[in-house]
Design a protein around this motif. Structure first.
Motif, PDB file in Angstrom:
ATOM      1  N   ALA A  12       0.840  -1.203   0.000  1.00 57.67           N
ATOM      2  CA  ALA A  12       0.000   0.000   0.000  1.00 57.67           C
ATOM      3  C   ALA A  12       0.878   1.258   0.000  1.00 57.67           C
ATOM      4  CB  ALA A  12      -0.947  -0.004   1.196  1.00 57.67           C
ATOM      5  N   ALA A  13       1.973   1.232   0.766  1.00 56.75           N
ATOM      6  CA  ALA A  13       2.897   2.370   0.777  1.00 56.75           C
ATOM      7  C   ALA A  13       3.542   2.553  -0.594  1.00 56.75           C
ATOM      8  CB  ALA A  13       3.961   2.174   1.859  1.00 56.75           C
ATOM      9  N   ASP A  14       3.920   1.447  -1.238  1.00 57.46           N
ATOM     10  CA  ASP A  14       4.497   1.528  -2.588  1.00 57.46           C
ATOM     11  C   ASP A  14       3.513   2.148  -3.579  1.00 57.46           C
ATOM     12  OD1 ASP A  14       6.836   0.368  -1.698  1.00 57.46           O
ATOM     13  OD2 ASP A  14       6.382  -1.622  -2.516  1.00 57.46           O
ATOM     14  N   ARG A  15       2.247   1.777  -3.464  1.00 60.57           N
ATOM     15  CA  ARG A  15       1.226   2.370  -4.353  1.00 60.57           C
ATOM     16  C   ARG A  15       1.112   3.879  -4.109  1.00 60.57           C
ATOM     17  NH1 ARG A  15      -1.334  -2.455  -3.113  1.00 60.57           N
ATOM     18  NH2 ARG A  15      -2.664  -1.483  -1.547  1.00 60.57           N
ATOM     19  N   ILE A  17       3.523   5.873  -2.994  1.00 59.40           N
ATOM     20  CA  ILE A  17       4.714   6.508  -3.563  1.00 59.40           C
ATOM     21  C   ILE A  17       4.567   6.631  -5.075  1.00 59.40           C
ATOM     22  CG2 ILE A  17       7.193   6.252  -4.001  1.00 59.40           C
ATOM     23  CD1 ILE A  17       7.308   4.750  -1.249  1.00 59.40           C
ATOM     24  N   SER A  18       4.172   5.549  -5.720  1.00 61.41           N
ATOM     25  CA  SER A  18       4.037   5.530  -7.178  1.00 61.41           C
ATOM     26  C   SER A  18       2.996   6.531  -7.664  1.00 61.41           C
ATOM     27  CB  SER A  18       3.686   4.119  -7.660  1.00 61.41           C
ATOM     28  OG  SER A  18       4.713   3.203  -7.296  1.00 61.41           O
ATOM     29  N   ALA A  19       1.931   6.721  -6.880  1.00 60.87           N
ATOM     30  CA  ALA A  19       0.860   7.664  -7.239  1.00 60.87           C
ATOM     31  C   ALA A  19       1.162   9.088  -6.753  1.00 60.87           C
ATOM     32  CB  ALA A  19      -0.470   7.194  -6.649  1.00 60.87           C
ATOM     33  N   GLU A  20       2.302   9.250  -6.079  1.00 59.69           N
ATOM     34  CA  GLU A  20       2.683  10.531  -5.477  1.00 59.69           C
ATOM     35  C   GLU A  20       1.623  11.038  -4.495  1.00 59.69           C
ATOM     36  OE1 GLU A  20       4.414  13.417  -8.134  1.00 59.69           O
ATOM     37  OE2 GLU A  20       5.454  11.844  -9.266  1.00 59.69           O
ATOM     38  N   ASP A  21       1.023  10.105  -3.772  1.00 61.66           N
ATOM     39  CA  ASP A  21       0.073  10.432  -2.710  1.00 61.66           C
ATOM     40  C   ASP A  21       0.853  10.510  -1.398  1.00 61.66           C
ATOM     41  OD1 ASP A  21      -1.947  10.690  -0.868  1.00 61.66           O
ATOM     42  OD2 ASP A  21      -2.789   8.678  -1.193  1.00 61.66           O
ATOM     43  N   PHE A  22       1.608  11.592  -1.237  1.00 61.53           N
ATOM     44  CA  PHE A  22       2.508  11.684  -0.095  1.00 61.53           C
ATOM     45  C   PHE A  22       1.784  11.937   1.215  1.00 61.53           C
ATOM     46  CE2 PHE A  22       5.144  13.084  -3.811  1.00 61.53           C
ATOM     47  CZ  PHE A  22       5.718  11.843  -3.991  1.00 61.53           C
ATOM     48  N   ASP A  23       0.623  12.574   1.161  1.00 57.76           N
ATOM     49  CA  ASP A  23      -0.173  12.716   2.386  1.00 57.76           C
ATOM     50  C   ASP A  23      -0.645  11.344   2.854  1.00 57.76           C
ATOM     51  OD1 ASP A  23       0.137  15.486   2.493  1.00 57.76           O
ATOM     52  OD2 ASP A  23      -1.637  15.830   1.250  1.00 57.76           O
ATOM     53  N   LEU A  25       0.757   8.521   2.119  1.00 62.53           N
ATOM     54  CA  LEU A  25       1.950   7.756   2.484  1.00 62.53           C
ATOM     55  C   LEU A  25       2.330   7.966   3.944  1.00 62.53           C
ATOM     56  CD1 LEU A  25       4.389   5.993   1.629  1.00 62.53           C
ATOM     57  CD2 LEU A  25       5.523   8.120   0.930  1.00 62.53           C
ATOM     58  N   MET A  26       2.119   9.162   4.458  1.00 62.86           N
ATOM     59  CA  MET A  26       2.531   9.468   5.835  1.00 62.86           C
ATOM     60  C   MET A  26       1.770   8.642   6.858  1.00 62.86           C
ATOM     61  SD  MET A  26       5.091  11.400   5.519  1.00 62.86           S
ATOM     62  CE  MET A  26       5.393  10.486   4.013  1.00 62.86           C
ATOM     63  N   ALA A  27       0.627   8.088   6.485  1.00 59.90           N
ATOM     64  CA  ALA A  27      -0.131   7.230   7.404  1.00 59.90           C
ATOM     65  C   ALA A  27       0.626   5.953   7.751  1.00 59.90           C
ATOM     66  CB  ALA A  27      -1.490   6.878   6.794  1.00 59.90           C
ATOM     67  N   PHE A  28       1.620   5.579   6.936  1.00 64.24           N
ATOM     68  CA  PHE A  28       2.374   4.352   7.160  1.00 64.24           C
ATOM     69  C   PHE A  28       3.590   4.566   8.059  1.00 64.24           C
ATOM     70  CE2 PHE A  28       0.308   3.912   3.020  1.00 64.24           C
ATOM     71  CZ  PHE A  28      -0.463   2.789   3.269  1.00 64.24           C
ATOM     72  N   TYR A  29       3.879   5.810   8.399  1.00 65.74           N
ATOM     73  CA  TYR A  29       5.074   6.134   9.184  1.00 65.74           C
ATOM     74  C   TYR A  29       4.709   6.550  10.601  1.00 65.74           C
ATOM     75  CZ  TYR A  29       7.979   6.014   5.024  1.00 65.74           C
ATOM     76  OH  TYR A  29       8.656   5.605   3.904  1.00 65.74           O
ATOM     77  N   ALA A  30       5.567   6.172  11.565  1.00 66.62           N
ATOM     78  CA  ALA A  30       5.448   6.662  12.931  1.00 66.62           C
ATOM     79  C   ALA A  30       5.849   8.143  12.933  1.00 66.62           C
ATOM     80  CB  ALA A  30       6.371   5.868  13.856  1.00 66.62           C
ATOM     81  N   GLU A  31       5.369   8.885  13.905  1.00 69.19           N
ATOM     82  CA  GLU A  31       5.664  10.327  13.988  1.00 69.19           C
ATOM     83  C   GLU A  31       7.166  10.605  13.974  1.00 69.19           C
ATOM     84  OE1 GLU A  31       3.680  12.958  13.727  1.00 69.19           O
ATOM     85  OE2 GLU A  31       1.925  11.661  13.542  1.00 69.19           O
ATOM     86  N   ASP A  32       7.946   9.759  14.656  1.00 67.94           N
ATOM     87  CA  ASP A  32       9.385   9.985  14.779  1.00 67.94           C
ATOM     88  C   ASP A  32      10.194   9.061  13.867  1.00 67.94           C
ATOM     89  OD1 ASP A  32       8.783   7.649  16.112  1.00 67.94           O
ATOM     90  OD2 ASP A  32      10.008   8.105  17.879  1.00 67.94           O
ATOM     91  N   ALA A  33       9.601   8.604  12.782  1.00 66.56           N
ATOM     92  CA  ALA A  33      10.272   7.694  11.851  1.00 66.56           C
ATOM     93  C   ALA A  33      11.464   8.370  11.187  1.00 66.56           C
ATOM     94  CB  ALA A  33       9.290   7.223  10.786  1.00 66.56           C
ATOM     95  N   VAL A  66       7.282   1.935  -7.655  1.00 68.28           N
ATOM     96  CA  VAL A  66       7.999   1.147  -6.653  1.00 68.28           C
ATOM     97  C   VAL A  66       7.295  -0.186  -6.465  1.00 68.28           C
ATOM     98  CG1 VAL A  66       8.838   1.092  -4.271  1.00 68.28           C
ATOM     99  CG2 VAL A  66       8.669   3.278  -5.484  1.00 68.28           C
ATOM    100  N   ARG A  67       8.080  -1.253  -6.407  1.00 74.16           N
ATOM    101  CA  ARG A  67       7.535  -2.584  -6.118  1.00 74.16           C
ATOM    102  C   ARG A  67       8.574  -3.370  -5.333  1.00 74.16           C
ATOM    103  NH1 ARG A  67       9.516  -5.949 -10.359  1.00 74.16           N
ATOM    104  NH2 ARG A  67      10.512  -4.660 -11.942  1.00 74.16           N
ATOM    105  N   GLN A  68       8.104  -4.416  -4.673  1.00 78.67           N
ATOM    106  CA  GLN A  68       8.961  -5.205  -3.793  1.00 78.67           C
ATOM    107  C   GLN A  68       9.069  -6.652  -4.262  1.00 78.67           C
ATOM    108  OE1 GLN A  68      10.504  -3.601  -1.311  1.00 78.67           O
ATOM    109  NE2 GLN A  68       9.327  -1.730  -1.517  1.00 78.67           N
ATOM    110  N   GLY A  69      10.185  -7.268  -3.906  1.00 82.55           N
ATOM    111  CA  GLY A  69      10.378  -8.695  -4.135  1.00 82.55           C
ATOM    112  C   GLY A  69      10.052  -9.466  -2.875  1.00 82.55           C
TER     113      GLY A  69
END
Length: 160
Positions: A12-15, A17-23, A25-33, A66-69
């Protein structure tokens, strides 16, 4: 179940990033990441991470997917280490499709509500026991100077 849950979060985070939905994307990060932007350069906090992703999109001329193996997950309590290959699909300055392959590591912490949040995002890992150095005769893979990890540079067809 942890591996599947983390894979779902990372995809979901990769999607985002790829869509440039940076707001989003921030839902996947801790405040102090912390995000390793490049070897020797890291940013901490959601606002700085968001700004870094905007700069990354600019760097790739807004043509990054972005994609993962396959991934390895090591879990201890409410913390998980994820190690995997990351594929960055883009177009080079000559218009050729280009895939950069990196060994990435992520540290996730399970929040009080059970949600996995990324606390460390590092796409510049060299883990010799997982990924040995490239052989000289294999010219499709190279160490990128200053990259801190091996990348495969694979040109494909010219982008339309």
């Amino acid at each position: 179940m942890t591996s599947q849950a983390l894979q779902t979060v990372i995809e979901a985070a990769d999607r985002a990033i790829s869509a440039e939905d940076f707001d989003g994307l921030m839902a996947f990060y801790a405040e102090d990441a912390t995000l390793v932007v490049q070897p020797g350069m890291a940013v901490t906090g959601k606002a700085r991470i968001r700004k870094a992703f905007v700069a990354i999109a600019d760097h790739f001329n807004h043509r990054l997917t972005v994609r993962q193996g396959p991934m390895q997950v090591i879990e201890g309590g409410d913390t998980a280490l994820v190690v995997m290959k990351t594929f960055l699909d883009t177009v080079d300055s000559d218009g050729w499709d280009l895939t950069l392959v990196r060994r990435a590591s992520y540290v996730f912490k399970r929040s009080d509500d059970g949600e996995w949040l990324c606390t460390v995002d590092n796409s510049y890992v060299r883990i010799c026991w997982i990924l040995p150095p490239p052989r000289q005769e294999n010219r499709s893979e190279a160490d990128v100077p200053g990259g801190g990890g091996r990348m495969a540079l694979c040109k494909g067809r010219r982008a339309s």
